[in-house]
Motif scaffolding. Sequence first.
Motif, PDB file in Angstrom:
ATOM      1  N   LYS A  80       0.736  -1.226   0.015  1.00 25.44           N
ATOM      2  CA  LYS A  80      -0.097  -0.105   0.137  1.00 25.44           C
ATOM      3  C   LYS A  80       0.892   1.243   0.149  1.00 25.44           C
ATOM      4  N   GLY A  81       0.968   1.945  -1.572  1.00 21.19           N
ATOM      5  CA  GLY A  81       1.568   3.383  -1.282  1.00 21.19           C
ATOM      6  C   GLY A  81       1.009   4.322  -0.178  1.00 21.19           C
ATOM      7  N   GLY A  82       1.975   4.427   0.115  1.00 19.25           N
ATOM      8  CA  GLY A  82       2.025   5.943   1.225  1.00 19.25           C
ATOM      9  C   GLY A  82       1.619   7.456   1.037  1.00 19.25           C
ATOM     10  N   MET A  83       1.402   8.022   1.479  1.00 14.40           N
ATOM     11  CA  MET A  83       0.585   9.372   0.893  1.00 14.40           C
ATOM     12  C   MET A  83       2.052  10.092   0.020  1.00 14.40           C
ATOM     13  N   LEU A  84       2.696  10.192   1.031  1.00 14.86           N
ATOM     14  CA  LEU A  84       4.026  11.220   0.092  1.00 14.86           C
ATOM     15  C   LEU A  84       4.844  10.477  -1.256  1.00 14.86           C
ATOM     16  N   GLY A  85       4.606   8.548  -0.901  1.00 11.65           N
ATOM     17  CA  GLY A  85       5.447   7.929  -2.113  1.00 11.65           C
ATOM     18  C   GLY A  85       4.566   8.277  -3.607  1.00 11.65           C
ATOM     19  N   ASN A  86       2.852   7.853  -2.763  1.00 11.26           N
ATOM     20  CA  ASN A  86       2.477   7.901  -4.186  1.00 11.26           C
ATOM     21  C   ASN A  86       2.336  10.068  -4.749  1.00 11.26           C
ATOM     22  N   TYR A  87       2.453  10.127  -3.992  1.00 12.57           N
ATOM     23  CA  TYR A  87       2.752  11.177  -4.563  1.00 12.57           C
ATOM     24  C   TYR A  87       4.301  12.051  -4.752  1.00 12.57           C
ATOM     25  N   PHE A  88       4.992  11.309  -4.964  1.00 11.18           N
ATOM     26  CA  PHE A  88       6.277  11.349  -5.956  1.00 11.18           C
ATOM     27  C   PHE A  88       6.206  10.211  -6.685  1.00 11.18           C
ATOM     28  N   ALA A  89       5.942   9.323  -6.800  1.00  7.37           N
ATOM     29  CA  ALA A  89       5.635   8.172  -8.084  1.00  7.37           C
ATOM     30  C   ALA A  89       4.350   8.809  -8.991  1.00  7.37           C
ATOM     31  N   ASN A  90       3.716  10.074  -8.615  1.00  7.72           N
ATOM     32  CA  ASN A  90       2.726  10.175  -9.352  1.00  7.72           C
ATOM     33  C   ASN A  90       3.111  11.339 -10.590  1.00  7.72           C
ATOM     34  N   MET A  91       3.820  11.924  -9.551  1.00  4.44           N
ATOM     35  CA  MET A  91       4.613  13.580 -10.161  1.00  4.44           C
ATOM     36  C   MET A  91       5.717  12.813 -11.282  1.00  4.44           C
ATOM     37  N   ILE A  92       6.517  11.875 -10.827  1.00  5.00           N
ATOM     38  CA  ILE A  92       7.372  11.949 -12.273  1.00  5.00           C
ATOM     39  C   ILE A  92       6.761  10.692 -13.002  1.00  5.00           C
ATOM     40  N   GLN A  93       6.028  10.070 -12.767  1.00  3.53           N
ATOM     41  CA  GLN A  93       5.371   9.371 -14.087  1.00  3.53           C
ATOM     42  C   GLN A  93       5.070   9.521 -15.287  1.00  3.53           C
ATOM     43  N   PHE A 154      16.250  12.795   6.425  1.00  8.91           N
ATOM     44  CA  PHE A 154      14.826  12.604   7.511  1.00  8.91           C
ATOM     45  C   PHE A 154      13.547  12.301   6.957  1.00  8.91           C
ATOM     46  N   ILE A 155      13.573  12.105   5.257  1.00  9.77           N
ATOM     47  CA  ILE A 155      12.597  11.657   4.465  1.00  9.77           C
ATOM     48  C   ILE A 155      12.552  10.238   4.487  1.00  9.77           C
ATOM     49  N   LYS A 156      11.757   9.380   4.592  1.00  3.92           N
ATOM     50  CA  LYS A 156      12.041   8.145   4.344  1.00  3.92           C
ATOM     51  C   LYS A 156      10.550   7.759   3.204  1.00  3.92           C
ATOM     52  N   LEU A 157      10.714   6.826   2.628  1.00  6.78           N
ATOM     53  CA  LEU A 157       9.798   6.684   1.968  1.00  6.78           C
ATOM     54  C   LEU A 157       9.902   4.580   2.396  1.00  6.78           C
ATOM     55  N   ASN A 158       8.690   4.333   2.176  1.00  4.90           N
ATOM     56  CA  ASN A 158       9.109   2.905   2.495  1.00  4.90           C
ATOM     57  C   ASN A 158       9.017   2.403   1.323  1.00  4.90           C
ATOM     58  N   MET A 159       9.111   0.897   1.125  1.00  5.31           N
ATOM     59  CA  MET A 159      10.809  -0.333   0.318  1.00  5.31           C
ATOM     60  C   MET A 159       9.850   0.601  -1.520  1.00  5.31           C
ATOM     61  N   GLY A 160       8.189  -0.211  -0.993  1.00  9.09           N
ATOM     62  CA  GLY A 160       7.472  -0.371  -2.739  1.00  9.09           C
ATOM     63  C   GLY A 160       7.751   1.175  -3.312  1.00  9.09           C
ATOM     64  N   ASP A 161       7.371   2.162  -2.394  1.00  5.65           N
ATOM     65  CA  ASP A 161       7.408   3.980  -2.743  1.00  5.65           C
ATOM     66  C   ASP A 161       8.822   3.816  -3.319  1.00  5.65           C
ATOM     67  N   THR A 162      10.029   3.196  -2.776  1.00  6.92           N
ATOM     68  CA  THR A 162      11.088   3.858  -3.345  1.00  6.92           C
ATOM     69  C   THR A 162      11.678   3.087  -4.893  1.00  6.92           C
ATOM     70  N   LEU A 163      10.923   1.600  -4.589  1.00  7.19           N
ATOM     71  CA  LEU A 163      11.243   0.844  -5.780  1.00  7.19           C
ATOM     72  C   LEU A 163      10.040   1.739  -6.858  1.00  7.19           C
ATOM     73  N   ARG A 164       8.811   1.753  -7.200  1.00  7.46           N
ATOM     74  CA  ARG A 164       8.539   2.651  -7.432  1.00  7.46           C
ATOM     75  C   ARG A 164       8.643   4.191  -8.456  1.00  7.46           C
ATOM     76  N   PHE A 165       9.384   4.031  -7.324  1.00  7.49           N
ATOM     77  CA  PHE A 165       9.899   5.664  -8.185  1.00  7.49           C
ATOM     78  C   PHE A 165      11.513   6.088  -8.316  1.00  7.49           C
ATOM     79  N   MET A 166      12.097   4.899  -8.563  1.00  9.80           N
ATOM     80  CA  MET A 166      13.138   4.257  -9.051  1.00  9.80           C
ATOM     81  C   MET A 166      12.837   4.155 -10.955  1.00  9.80           C
ATOM     82  N   VAL A 167      11.876   3.096 -10.403  1.00  7.04           N
ATOM     83  CA  VAL A 167      11.700   2.709 -12.246  1.00  7.04           C
ATOM     84  C   VAL A 167      10.978   3.718 -12.665  1.00  7.04           C
ATOM     85  N   TYR A 168      10.532   4.320 -12.065  1.00  6.70           N
ATOM     86  CA  TYR A 168       9.088   4.903 -13.201  1.00  6.70           C
ATOM     87  C   TYR A 168      10.454   6.595 -13.157  1.00  6.70           C
TER      88      TYR A 168
END
Length: 182
Positions: A80-93, A154-168
């Motif tokens: 389940k994507g986090g609020m910040l993780g979803n924001y970053f992933a959607n921003m760069i996708q 100080f800003i951390k994302l869960n693993m799933g969000d980090t992987l999504r960010f990297m790939v996107y």
Amino acid sequence: MKAENQVLIAALLSKTEKSISEALYLKTLSSEQLNFKNHAQEWNALQCLEHLNLYGDFYLPKIEAQILKQKPGKGKLSFKGGMLGNYFANMIQVKGNKVKKYKAMKHMTAESGLLVTLTIERFLKQQELLKVLLKQCLNIDLNKPKVETALSRFIKLNMGDTLRFMVYHTERHMLQALNMVN
């Protein structure tokens, strides 16, 4: 975003394979083509890849270290994507071969000037490592491990969000690199 681990990882692996294929295509081009710019302010294809290499240098060791700390999960694992993780992933996708432009952080910007095709080799090695790490994530809880971001420790994302960010993020800049040579 909610998804079973297998579904998310399969999608990310598919995008990573595509990026590898695109990089192999770039490898067939001349140094002049890879260093070409329409305007002085924009990046050439190799600068796009070097930018991705800088991100890989930062994130891949952190991702690997977090994976090694995890115990295999039991049963069907869901992300389940986090609020910040979803924001970053959607921003760069990439959406329909279109991307919204953002200014890169200075420490993650490739130097101007000629880059060599070794940049592509380094990128390919990082993508192969990313594939290995993605496969290792199939059996861990992608919600628990936290990975610090390039923005701040100080800003951390869960693993799933980090992987999504990297790939996107990779998909985004591969599109940019290909647009520079086509």
